[in-house]
Design a protein around this motif. Structure first.
Motif, PDB file in Angstrom:
ATOM      1  N   LEU A 174      53.716 -10.124  30.964  1.00 60.82           N
ATOM      2  CA  LEU A 174      54.253 -10.085  32.094  1.00 60.82           C
ATOM      3  C   LEU A 174      53.488 -11.055  33.080  1.00 60.82           C
ATOM      4  O   LEU A 174      54.506 -11.497  34.341  1.00 60.82           O
ATOM      5  N   PHE A 175      52.248 -11.152  33.051  1.00 61.56           N
ATOM      6  CA  PHE A 175      51.681 -11.890  34.389  1.00 61.56           C
ATOM      7  C   PHE A 175      52.217 -13.074  34.554  1.00 61.56           C
ATOM      8  O   PHE A 175      52.629 -13.447  35.709  1.00 61.56           O
ATOM      9  N   PRO A 176      52.413 -14.303  33.841  1.00 63.56           N
ATOM     10  CA  PRO A 176      52.551 -15.387  34.024  1.00 63.56           C
ATOM     11  C   PRO A 176      54.177 -15.370  34.569  1.00 63.56           C
ATOM     12  O   PRO A 176      54.519 -16.170  35.508  1.00 63.56           O
ATOM     13  N   ALA A 177      55.051 -14.433  34.173  1.00 66.10           N
ATOM     14  CA  ALA A 177      56.430 -14.373  34.802  1.00 66.10           C
ATOM     15  C   ALA A 177      56.546 -13.923  36.217  1.00 66.10           C
ATOM     16  O   ALA A 177      57.280 -14.359  37.076  1.00 66.10           O
ATOM     17  N   ILE A 178      55.373 -12.822  36.502  1.00 67.61           N
ATOM     18  CA  ILE A 178      55.490 -12.490  37.699  1.00 67.61           C
ATOM     19  C   ILE A 178      54.832 -13.562  38.735  1.00 67.61           C
ATOM     20  O   ILE A 178      55.629 -13.895  39.931  1.00 67.61           O
ATOM     21  N   VAL A 179      53.997 -14.392  38.452  1.00 69.96           N
ATOM     22  CA  VAL A 179      53.502 -15.494  39.233  1.00 69.96           C
ATOM     23  C   VAL A 179      54.427 -16.367  39.362  1.00 69.96           C
ATOM     24  O   VAL A 179      54.690 -17.028  40.485  1.00 69.96           O
ATOM     25  N   GLY A 180      54.991 -16.654  38.301  1.00 73.60           N
ATOM     26  CA  GLY A 180      55.978 -17.871  38.206  1.00 73.60           C
ATOM     27  C   GLY A 180      57.228 -17.632  39.114  1.00 73.60           C
ATOM     28  O   GLY A 180      57.648 -18.567  39.891  1.00 73.60           O
TER      29      GLY A 180
END
Lengths: 517, 512
Positions: free
Chosen positions: B406-412
């Motif tokens: 989930l982390f890249p999606a949150i930051v992205g």
């Protein structure tokens, strides 16, 4: 790329009145915050407080009222105050536990030639009354008040850019460890206040001397305020701890030398040249002293006449040096409560506080890096000096990974503030309205969590979560106060946010008035 | 064919000026993932002995890689012994190098995760295809395959997606991928596909809407084909990775669809809607939490003798809310790598968090209501953590890798939906500083991993004292020191040229 507009002075605001009003509100809010932190913890809560209590009570030797016996042979003192020990290092135990049966306590004495000068404890001795806990509260409030005074004078007297850098540095590095120490009877509190005050006042004086001509001209009262801050801070820094005095001297030397770093033309002008030469010679001497007496196979230094080794079959020089270089930034995390607070580090501060601290510092430094300047090398010089200090402390503690961060806490706001102060970026983090609101919100949350953790631990014991602390006014140690622990947390949390909002307004109003944003 | 393809791409998407940065960034990306694939020995990633057994004893196998395979009615598991028994004497002992001597080979039978349970069989089946007679070479092949899969998807986003999407995707990857995620991507842990898929495929929903808004129609290579490939691959990778990753993929897609929907966008910008929705949502959340609260036991930070079963609702909720962001810090190696035996220098996570903080704060200079999508994904991430904790019965030991997809999606999403004119990688000097720091983070992490598995952890930095014939990838012409150097150089080179490529694409898009 278009930088967002920095905050403008609200239309219709009386300019002089706006400055004064914002300054007064900021100072009052900070005072409220300081009072709340002073009330957040009882006696014996800060590191080595049993040492400091013993030395303060017996600062003037045995007498009829405070000090029973002072024995230099055993380095102990017996004094007329017995703080409750049942909560000592036990985070689950509230501070109002069983009353001690003894009326006196034996505590350790500092060596007269040691790291702690006597002026501090002699001054604190003046606040001792019949009630030991109230006496300590008086000392804590006094130390906090001195810090508020320094900051008030700085906000009044420093040029806008320096003021903004100072407020930024404090905002992002003070919570929770430094403010907890400042409002304690640990002399490290004086160290933090003193080094910071010296840095800000000298920065202002250097800025006035070498800064842009468009900056505001300092009035006589402002100059007097700066000089007053410098003298007061110098007293605090030199009388807190001897190593802090050395830190203060280095900080001042770096600041005086900075103009010569920036400009080759000034390199050969009087005072900057002397300061730079002194700094370079001192640095080389320190490095030589450290290296010549250490065997690079060991984690250790030759100290007095005894060679101490940590790891007899230890690594090569580059391995231990690189290990320290890659680890030492973690020592500063103690500023955000990474190792916990409390005398035995038993107060667990939410990890969110640490994360917010690092995240916001990163934002500040990145914004200040948009347009770099060679003056920011001064910040790097201070960081290297901090590294050398950590090496020194590690040699005393014999363990890099357990060097208490509080030993180098005085340097953290100075490093951040210097970097921001010498930045040529058109816009800093707190200049952008949206980011300012978000950052103040984050810092407010971090502060509230830190204050709550301390108050809860000492009121009802650590729960692990957040709740309305289940304690009445008469059940905690400041039972004469009209507010209980929940009130302390709420007031302190609000006070901090109000301080940030209005102190930043003070700097931006002055900057907008004089076109120096 | 390749040249024709390059020419057609440059004609449609980037122009001739984009070809050079595109080529260099692709090469650097391949070198980067290859270095990480080579960085660690078999058994390095979490639960890898189970993974090896699962792959060698996959439900469908084209080779004779499993013996004694049998189904057990108990718990519905299949048990088998893989033909490949990796060297494990260094296992969980960071002082020992990988090529250490041991008394007995790792011969214990290992449970295999069977079909229909948490780990779906697709990953194992495809990895099984790559098995050969040499077990170590087989694992390396799998690691390289997984790394190249990620590199291919990321390259497709960079080359074909609109530049604004590409910048957000690359920036998000840059800020959160090293060290944990890239190490896991280039492993044989099935989480590899989950992270690789989610890190690159979250863009396809905004990509669809942006393509519709710009009415972009291109001859020859349709712009929708790369989009479809990214979307389908993302779905497949998430599906075949783990069941929970599939749920994450679906939720993220729904969040983005809702965010992009014109009806909802209008509503989101209506603050009265939020003022009504947020309290209602909070009440519903508390009701749900109270319902599931009975499953949660203690607040782990209290000493064992003080932990209470079922602490007050408010205490455990607030304890978790203030703690759960820490779980995402595993992305920066806070809990170490390997079986928690690779110690990453503390400077790594400090610098990584500072850089991430700068990136997020820059993007919040001018916010948009659509950035609430990231808050929704964070909220979902919190729910996932609660669910994982209910299985582990302890919040503070929830492994960060479970929510890493989930982390890249949150930051992205924060970066993409920002209306800020300032962003971390947009301003040249900030970009240089950020890339420098990200390079240092990657170099320190890569070194820590390689050193641990090759010569044992020293705690510092040194030339790793090992010859080419002493480490496990003996057939390679380079040794561990070269792997560190190449991987360390490749990452900043990739970032520099990737953003140059995206800048070129951006200027062309503005002209057209």
């Amino acid at each position: 790329m278009n930088w967002p507009q920095a905050t403008e002075v609200p239309a219709g605001l009386d300019r002089v009145g706006g400055r004064v009003r914002n300054l007064v509100i900021a100072v009052v809010a900070l005072a409220v915050t300081i009072v709340c932190w002073s009330l957040s913890s009882p006696p014996l809560s800060t590191p080595d407080e049993n040492w400091h209590i013993a030395n303060i009570w017996c600062a003037r030797g045995p007498d009829e009222s405070h000090c029973i016996e002072k024995n230099f042979a055993t380095a102990t003192a017996r004094y007329n105050y017995a703080p409750p020990m049942c909560a000592h290092r036990n985070a689950l135990q509230p501070a109002r536990c069983a009353t001690p049966s003894d009326t006196s306590t034996i505590g350790p004495l500092f060596s007269p030639d040691g790291n702690y000068p006597s002026t501090y404890r002699e001054l604190m001795h003046q606040f001792i009354g019949s009630d030991g806990a109230l006496s300590i509260l008086r000392m804590k409030l006094f130390n906090g008040a001195v810090f508020v005074l320094i900051l008030a004078l700085l906000l009044y007297g420093t040029p806008p850019k320096v003021a903004r850098s100072a407020v930024t540095a404090l905002a992002v590095t003070l919570i929770p460890f430094s403010i907890w120490l400042i409002t304690s009877i640990n002399p490290s509190g004086w160290g933090i206040s003193g080094v910071f005050g010296m840095w800000a006042s000298v920065s202002a004086l250097v800025h006035s001397r070498f800064g842009k001509s468009s900056e505001e001209t300092q009035s006589r009262s402002q100059q007097a305020a700066l000089i007053g801050v410098f003298l007061l801070s110098a007293l605090l820094a030199t009388q807190a701890r001897r190593d802090v005095a050395a830190m203060a001297v280095v900080v001042v030397l770096v600041l005086i030398a900075e103009p010569s770093i920036r400009s080759w033309k000034r390199l050969f002008s009087g005072k900057p040249l002397i300061a730079l030469a002194t700094l370079i010679l001192a640095s080389i001497s320190l490095v030589i002293k450290v290296l010549e007496n250490s065997d690079f196979s060991f984690f250790g230094f030759r100290f007095p006449t005894e060679f101490r080794s940590l790891n007899p079959s230890g690594p090569t020089f580059n391995v231990w040096f690189t290990s320290w270089v890659t680890h030492f930034p973690a020592v500063f995390l103690d500023a955000f409560g990474n190792s916990g607070l409390g005398e035995g580090h038993e107060i667990v501060v939410s990890r969110l506080v640490v994360l917010i601290g690092v995240l916001v510092v990163g934002g500040v430094l990145f914004f200040a890096s948009t347009v770099k300047s060679s003056g920011q090398l001064a910040s790097l010089a201070l960081l290297v000096f901090a590294f050398a200090c950590i090496l020194w402390f590690a040699s005393l503690e014999f363990d890099l990974y357990n060097v208490p961060g509080r030993y180098v806490l005085p340097l953290l706001p100075v490093i951040v503030g210097t970097y921001v102060n010498y930045s040529r970026s058109p816009v800093q983090l707190f200049d952008v309205p949206n980011i300012r609101r978000i950052t103040i919100g984050l810092l407010g949350v971090a502060h509230a969590l830190g204050l709550y953790a301390v108050v809860e631990r000492y009121s009802s014991g650590f729960s692990g979560g957040i709740r309305s602390i289940p304690i009445r006014f008469d059940e905690w140690w400041w039972d004469f106060m009209p507010v209980g622990p929940n009130g302390i947390v709420i007031l302190g949390s609000i006070g901090w946010i109000v301080f940030l909002v209005y102190s930043l307004r003070v700097t931006e109003v002055r900057a907008a008035l004089h076109g120096s944003v | 064919m390749l040249l024709i393809g390059i020419k057609r791409w440059s004609d449609k998407f980037g122009g001739t000026k984009a070809v050079r940065p595109a080529a260099i960034s692709m090469l650097a990306l391949v070198a980067f993932v290859a270095s990480w694939a080579l960085s660690s020995a078999p058994l390095a990633s979490p639960d890898e002995q189970g993974r090896i057994a699962s792959i060698w004893c996959a439900p469908i196998s084209l080779n004779d890689s499993c013996r004694d395979r049998e189904s057990s009615s108990e718990k519905g598991l299949t048990v088998g012994s893989p033909q490949y028994l990796p060297n494990h004497c260094y296992f969980r002992n960071s002082a020992l190098p990988a090529r250490c001597t041991f008394q007995e080979p790792y011969s214990q039978s290992t449970n295999v995760f069977s079909e229909g349970t948490f780990y779906l069989p697709g990953f194992q089946i495809i990895m099984n295809v790559l098995i050969s007679s040499d077990g170590e070479a087989s694992t390396l092949r799998m690691k390289l395959f997984n790394g190249l899969l990620f590199a291919t998807l990321l390259a497709m986003v960079m080359l074909f997606a609109p530049s604004r999407i590409g910048k957000a995707a690359v920036a998000a990857v840059a800020l959160v991928i090293s060290p944990f995620s890239i190490w896991l991507i280039t492993s044989i842990n099935s989480s590899s596909w989950g992270i690789a898929g989610m890190a690159t495929s979250w863009v396809f929903v905004p990509w669809i809407f942006e393509a519709r808004r710009s009415n972009r129609q291109q001859d020859g290579i349709p712009s929708r084909m790369p989009l479809a490939i990214v979307a389908i691959c993302g779905f497949l990778l998430s599906t075949t990775s783990r069941l929970d990753t599939l749920v994450m993929f679906v939720v993220v897609v729904v969040v983005f669809i809702v965010t992009e929907s014109s009806v909802v966008r209008h509503r989101l910008s209506n603050w009265r809607t939020l003022a009504i929705g947020v309290p209602i949502g909070s009440i519903l959340t508390i009701i749900v939490l109270r319902t599931i609260g009975e499953r949660f036991q203690a607040v782990a930070e209290l000493p064992e003798n003080a932990r209470q079963h079922q602490p007050e609702l408010w205490i455990w909720i607030t304890s978790w809310v203030t703690h759960f962001p820490q779980i995402f810090m595993d992305a920066f190696g806070v809990s170490g790598l390997g079986e928690n035996d690779v110690r990453i220098p503390q400077s790594v996570w400090i610098l990584a968090l500072m850089t991430l903080g700068a990136g997020l704060l820059c993007s919040l200079t001018k916010m948009s209501s659509q950035q609430i999508s990231s808050a929704a994904i964070v909220g979902f991430g919190f729910a996932c953590i609660l669910w994982f904790a209910s299985r582990e019965m302890d919040l503070y030991y929830v492994p960060g890798r479970y929510v890493m997809p989930l982390f890249p999606a949150i930051v992205g999403s924060v970066l993409y939906y920002s209306k800020s004119s300032v962003n971390l990688f947009g301003q040249p000097r900030l970009r240089k500083t950020a890339i420098l720091l990200l390079g240092v983070i990657n170099a320190l992490s890569l070194y820590a991993v390689v050193e641990r598995y090759v010569a044992g952890s020293s705690g510092g930095l040194r030339v790793i004292p090992i010859r080419l014939d002493e480490w496990w990838w003996q057939s390679l012409p380079i040794g561990p020191n070269a792997v560190v150097l190449v991987g360390s150089a490749a990452w900043p080179v990739f970032l520099v040229y990737a953003f140059r490529l995206l800048d070129v694409k951006s200027s062309i898009e503005e002209r057209t």
